[in-house]
Design an enzyme around this catalytic site. Sequence first.
Site, short mmCIF file in Angstrom:
data_model
loop_
_atom_site.label_atom_id
_atom_site.label_comp_id
_atom_site.label_asym_id
_atom_site.label_seq_id
_atom_site.Cartn_x
_atom_site.Cartn_y
_atom_site.Cartn_z
N TYR A 133 10.84 45.59 88.30
CA TYR A 133 11.01 46.57 87.23
C TYR A 133 10.13 47.77 87.53
O TYR A 133 8.90 47.68 87.48
CB TYR A 133 10.67 45.94 85.89
N LYS A 161 15.36 46.60 88.10
CA LYS A 161 15.63 47.48 86.96
C LYS A 161 14.86 48.76 87.24
O LYS A 161 13.63 48.75 87.33
CB LYS A 161 15.14 46.83 85.66
#
Length: 291
Positions: A133, A161
């Site tokens: 992330y 992400k």
Amino acid sequence: MIKGSTVALVTPMNQDGSISWESLEQLLEFHIENGTQGIVSVGTTGESATLTMAEHKAVIKFTADYCRGRIPVLAGTGSNNTMEAVELTKTAAEAGANLTLSVVPYYNKPSQEGLYQHFKTIAEAVDLPLMLYNVPGRTVTDMSNETVARLARIPNIIGIKDASADISRVQAIKAMAGQDFAMYSGDDATSLDFLLAGGDGVVSVTTNVSPRAMQSMCMAAIEGNRELAERLDASLQPLHKNLFLESNPVPVKWALNLMGLIPPGIRLPLVPLAEQYHDQVRQALIESGVL
């Protein structure tokens, strides 16, 4: 690989700040019924920063138990303390989470080599698929495409992400890491462009309040129906804009309370949405067909 819309789920809280387990169950059912493809449990939107370690583990376990066999659960297990991230990841595996979401360490400002060693240590400690992330707006440190590609060679690091809003990263990372490396947008406002550029899905704040429309938009974009995707995205833009009038998850928790899905609780240092923004968020919900 999850295709489409994964929700960065809020952690519902009572007025006194305690976790509302009844509301959490209601939210999970709401997303299962409305087409959301995955649940992120205790990410940034889930107020991971202010949950105790015991609460963090308990929310992941509750979510994994409730969702088992119905919808994938991505456990938020990131930390700026590598050993704490390993501990949380082990807990997620024991609880039955399908994969973990691990954020770039915040505040420490590690080098690219430090980032590589941090995520390598987590991935090698726990045999569970791990999604990176990258959110430089919160962590300050921006993980480079080269570091992502290097980490992608570790078998259980399966995707990222990316909340940088840099659309060029989609194909740049896939070119280096391989087309099977999953790319998910972490920026609602630019998620359509991300998907049209070859992204596999989104991890979304907006999905908290408008799950069906977000999933429809994602699939239209992934399947190449640009006209439909653009029309759906236009209807969602008021939410993308106004759910970030104050720090996430302040506006989205206020919106979910207005919808009758959660109590009004939020933990310090965050406070409830300022009254001056109430009409704007309410109007965004109306314009997007939520209310």
